[in-house]
Design a protein around this motif. Structure first.
Motif, PDB file in Angstrom:
ATOM      1  N   GLU A  17      47.771   0.683   1.141  1.00 44.00           N
ATOM      2  CA  GLU A  17      48.729   0.471   0.049  1.00 44.00           C
ATOM      3  C   GLU A  17      50.151   0.871   0.447  1.00 44.00           C
ATOM      4  OE1 GLU A  17      46.032   0.468  -3.913  1.00 44.00           O
ATOM      5  OE2 GLU A  17      46.928   2.410  -3.462  1.00 44.00           O
ATOM      6  N   VAL A  18      51.107   0.241  -0.212  1.00 44.39           N
ATOM      7  CA  VAL A  18      52.529   0.558  -0.045  1.00 44.39           C
ATOM      8  C   VAL A  18      53.085   0.856  -1.432  1.00 44.39           C
ATOM      9  CG1 VAL A  18      54.799  -0.332   0.590  1.00 44.39           C
ATOM     10  CG2 VAL A  18      52.780  -1.003   1.926  1.00 44.39           C
ATOM     11  N   THR A  19      53.737   1.988  -1.578  1.00 45.61           N
ATOM     12  CA  THR A  19      54.299   2.364  -2.882  1.00 45.61           C
ATOM     13  C   THR A  19      55.816   2.437  -2.812  1.00 45.61           C
ATOM     14  OG1 THR A  19      52.325   3.609  -3.472  1.00 45.61           O
ATOM     15  CG2 THR A  19      54.338   4.164  -4.657  1.00 45.61           C
ATOM     16  N   THR A  78      49.179  11.398   3.276  1.00 43.74           N
ATOM     17  CA  THR A  78      49.179  11.703   4.709  1.00 43.74           C
ATOM     18  C   THR A  78      48.207  10.819   5.492  1.00 43.74           C
ATOM     19  OG1 THR A  78      47.538  13.410   4.289  1.00 43.74           O
ATOM     20  CG2 THR A  78      49.821  14.122   4.373  1.00 43.74           C
ATOM     21  N   SER A  79      47.560   9.870   4.809  1.00 46.26           N
ATOM     22  CA  SER A  79      46.493   9.118   5.476  1.00 46.26           C
ATOM     23  C   SER A  79      46.987   8.188   6.588  1.00 46.26           C
ATOM     24  CB  SER A  79      45.681   8.324   4.444  1.00 46.26           C
ATOM     25  OG  SER A  79      46.534   7.526   3.649  1.00 46.26           O
ATOM     26  N   CYS A  80      48.296   7.891   6.645  1.00 42.17           N
ATOM     27  CA  CYS A  80      48.816   7.064   7.752  1.00 42.17           C
ATOM     28  C   CYS A  80      49.566   7.919   8.763  1.00 42.17           C
ATOM     29  CB  CYS A  80      49.775   5.994   7.246  1.00 42.17           C
ATOM     30  SG  CYS A  80      49.167   4.952   5.935  1.00 42.17           S
ATOM     31  N   SER A  81      49.497   9.256   8.628  1.00 41.89           N
ATOM     32  CA  SER A  81      50.383  10.124   9.403  1.00 41.89           C
ATOM     33  C   SER A  81      49.744  10.716  10.647  1.00 41.89           C
ATOM     34  CB  SER A  81      50.902  11.256   8.513  1.00 41.89           C
ATOM     35  OG  SER A  81      51.479  10.712   7.359  1.00 41.89           O
ATOM     36  N   SER A  82      48.570  10.203  11.039  1.00 43.05           N
ATOM     37  CA  SER A  82      47.870  10.807  12.168  1.00 43.05           C
ATOM     38  C   SER A  82      48.498  10.421  13.497  1.00 43.05           C
ATOM     39  CB  SER A  82      46.409  10.338  12.156  1.00 43.05           C
ATOM     40  OG  SER A  82      46.387   8.923  12.264  1.00 43.05           O
ATOM     41  N   GLY A  83      49.411   9.470  13.483  1.00 40.33           N
ATOM     42  CA  GLY A  83      49.939   8.954  14.744  1.00 40.33           C
ATOM     43  C   GLY A  83      49.146   7.766  15.232  1.00 40.33           C
ATOM     44  N   ALA A  84      48.024   7.465  14.545  1.00 43.17           N
ATOM     45  CA  ALA A  84      47.233   6.291  14.915  1.00 43.17           C
ATOM     46  C   ALA A  84      48.038   5.026  14.637  1.00 43.17           C
ATOM     47  CB  ALA A  84      45.923   6.268  14.119  1.00 43.17           C
ATOM     48  N   ARG A  85      47.777   3.962  15.400  1.00 36.99           N
ATOM     49  CA  ARG A  85      48.461   2.692  15.208  1.00 36.99           C
ATOM     50  C   ARG A  85      47.898   2.007  13.967  1.00 36.99           C
ATOM     51  NH1 ARG A  85      52.823   1.371  18.264  1.00 36.99           N
ATOM     52  NH2 ARG A  85      52.125  -0.808  18.318  1.00 36.99           N
ATOM     53  N   ILE A  86      48.794   1.412  13.187  1.00 39.69           N
ATOM     54  CA  ILE A  86      48.382   0.811  11.913  1.00 39.69           C
ATOM     55  C   ILE A  86      48.209  -0.700  12.074  1.00 39.69           C
ATOM     56  CG2 ILE A  86      49.043   0.480   9.501  1.00 39.69           C
ATOM     57  CD1 ILE A  86      50.680   3.079   9.728  1.00 39.69           C
ATOM     58  N   VAL A  88      59.366   5.550   1.107  1.00 38.19           N
ATOM     59  CA  VAL A  88      58.253   4.863   0.444  1.00 38.19           C
ATOM     60  C   VAL A  88      56.965   5.591   0.849  1.00 38.19           C
ATOM     61  CG1 VAL A  88      59.457   2.656   0.488  1.00 38.19           C
ATOM     62  CG2 VAL A  88      57.908   3.223   2.350  1.00 38.19           C
ATOM     63  N   TYR A  89      55.885   5.317   0.132  1.00 41.47           N
ATOM     64  CA  TYR A  89      54.587   5.889   0.508  1.00 41.47           C
ATOM     65  C   TYR A  89      53.732   4.797   1.145  1.00 41.47           C
ATOM     66  CZ  TYR A  89      55.535   9.654  -2.975  1.00 41.47           C
ATOM     67  OH  TYR A  89      56.049  10.691  -3.698  1.00 41.47           O
ATOM     68  N   LEU A  90      52.999   5.166   2.200  1.00 43.66           N
ATOM     69  CA  LEU A  90      51.978   4.281   2.765  1.00 43.66           C
ATOM     70  C   LEU A  90      50.648   5.008   2.692  1.00 43.66           C
ATOM     71  CD1 LEU A  90      53.417   2.915   6.176  1.00 43.66           C
ATOM     72  CD2 LEU A  90      53.826   2.064   3.862  1.00 43.66           C
ATOM     73  N   THR A  91      49.571   4.270   2.400  1.00 39.99           N
ATOM     74  CA  THR A  91      48.239   4.859   2.570  1.00 39.99           C
ATOM     75  C   THR A  91      47.439   3.974   3.509  1.00 39.99           C
ATOM     76  OG1 THR A  91      47.268   3.749   0.650  1.00 39.99           O
ATOM     77  CG2 THR A  91      48.230   5.904   0.266  1.00 39.99           C
ATOM     78  N   CYS A  92      46.530   4.606   4.237  1.00 41.75           N
ATOM     79  CA  CYS A  92      45.709   3.923   5.236  1.00 41.75           C
ATOM     80  C   CYS A  92      44.256   4.350   5.076  1.00 41.75           C
ATOM     81  CB  CYS A  92      46.172   4.299   6.645  1.00 41.75           C
ATOM     82  SG  CYS A  92      47.853   3.749   7.033  1.00 41.75           S
ATOM     83  N   ILE A  93      43.350   3.567   5.652  1.00 36.16           N
ATOM     84  CA  ILE A  93      41.930   3.957   5.710  1.00 36.16           C
ATOM     85  C   ILE A  93      41.465   3.858   7.160  1.00 36.16           C
ATOM     86  CG2 ILE A  93      41.427   3.232   3.349  1.00 36.16           C
ATOM     87  CD1 ILE A  93      39.918   0.790   4.695  1.00 36.16           C
ATOM     88  N   PRO A  94      40.438   4.629   7.534  1.00 35.45           N
ATOM     89  CA  PRO A  94      39.889   4.504   8.891  1.00 35.45           C
ATOM     90  C   PRO A  94      39.279   3.114   9.074  1.00 35.45           C
ATOM     91  CG  PRO A  94      38.996   6.446   7.755  1.00 35.45           C
ATOM     92  CD  PRO A  94      39.713   5.631   6.733  1.00 35.45           C
TER      93      PRO A  94
END
Ligand SMILES: *[C@@H]1O[C@H](CO)[C@@H](O)[C@H](O)[C@H]1NC(C)=O
Ligand SMILES: *[C@@H]1O[C@H](CO)[C@@H](O)[C@H](O)[C@H]1NC(C)=O
Length: 259
Positions: free
Chosen positions: A204-206, A226-234, A185-191
């Motif tokens: 978002e979740v796709t 790649t916006s959720c792929s930094s290793g940062a906690r979501i 699936v795809y995840l997107t994140c924002i700072p």
């Protein structure tokens, strides 16, 4: 030797033609769900800020849109189609079903605005009729056996809480319980803000389906965000207080200009 080179050039040419033709063809659907509090944060801080209807939903992920994509997962673009007779498309039955999982989030939005926008910007690129497009959205939503995707997160302990954050793989793992197989699936994140590098917000979740919207498939890796792929906690934010309505904001700015 020359013949061989010509042969290979031809093969490459043919391959490129095939790839470019395929990449314009609808080959799958992206069912793009949004976390309403994050949508509202983005809307509030846009260049032309908008506001969400209150209360902001925080017990459901709602549908952003169904986006036809090429075989690599990239959304298709196409010319804006002529408007159909919307009253024939949005029968009472269709409208009631859409409202349950695809509600408009913007303040002052009419109930059909988001649906019409998504058809014009994305849906029509799938080369179906609006009737088929909206019925397909209903059909895909009905494939979520627990009703709303948020229920899959919740039962894995993934909720909106100021003291909880999650690894990307935990969120993906919870969502994969929708499927009988481990589909991507795809995840997107924002700072969260300009300085925080350790935590980010889920946006978002796709989920991906076949073109008919009858079964889930793996979202292709080529277009994975790649916006959720930094290793940062979501984190899943709670609804935030919204800035005041635009007109009062302008008054304030004007007032300050004068003084
Ligand atoms: C949340 O989702 C469920 C299942 O899709 C739906 O029945 C319910 O109406 C939704 N609630 C809100 C407030 O949108
Ligand atoms: C980043 O955000 C998290 C969650 O709100 C918080 O716990 C952490 O202290 C923040 N870090 C910085 C550097 O602001």
């Amino acid at each position: 030797m020359k013949k061989l080179v010509t042969f290979f050039l031809l093969v490459i040419l043919l391959l490129e033609i095939t790839i470019s033709v395929d990449s314009q063809n609808p080959s799958l659907l992206k069912f793009v769900l949004q976390w309403p509090p994050t949508f509202c944060i983005i809307l509030n801080s846009a260049a032309q800020p908008g506001r969400c209807k209150e209360p902001i939903l925080q017990h459901n992920l709602t549908l952003h849109g169904v986006w036809p994509a090429d075989q690599r997962g990239f959304s298709l673009t196409c010319p804006v189609p002529p408007d159909p007779n919307w009253n024939q498309v949005f029968t009472a039955a269709v409208e009631n079903q859409l409202m349950a999982f695809w509600p408009p989030l913007r303040e002052n939005a009419q109930r059909r605005d988001l649906w019409k926008h998504e058809w014009r910007a994305h849906g029509a690129c799938g080369r179906t009729t609006p009737q088929v497009y909206f019925n397909t959205a209903i059909q895909i939503n009905n494939m979520l056996q627990k009703g709303n995707l948020f229920n899959y997160l919740k039962t894995s302990g993934i909720i909106a809480c100021d003291s909880l954050s999650f690894a990307k793989r935990d969120i993906v793992g919870a969502i994969q319980k929708v499927f009988a197989q481990l589909f991507d699936v795809y995840l997107t994140c924002i700072p969260i803000d300009a300085t925080n590098r350790t935590h980010i917000y889920l946006s978002e979740v796709t989920l991906c389906t076949n073109l008919g919207g009858t079964s889930f498939i793996s979202c292709p890796s080529q277009a994975a965000p790649t916006s959720c792929s930094s290793g940062a906690r979501i984190m899943l934010p709670h609804p935030k207080p919204q800035p005041r309505a635009l007109w009062s904001f302008h008054e304030e700015v004007n007032g300050r200009d004068i003084s």
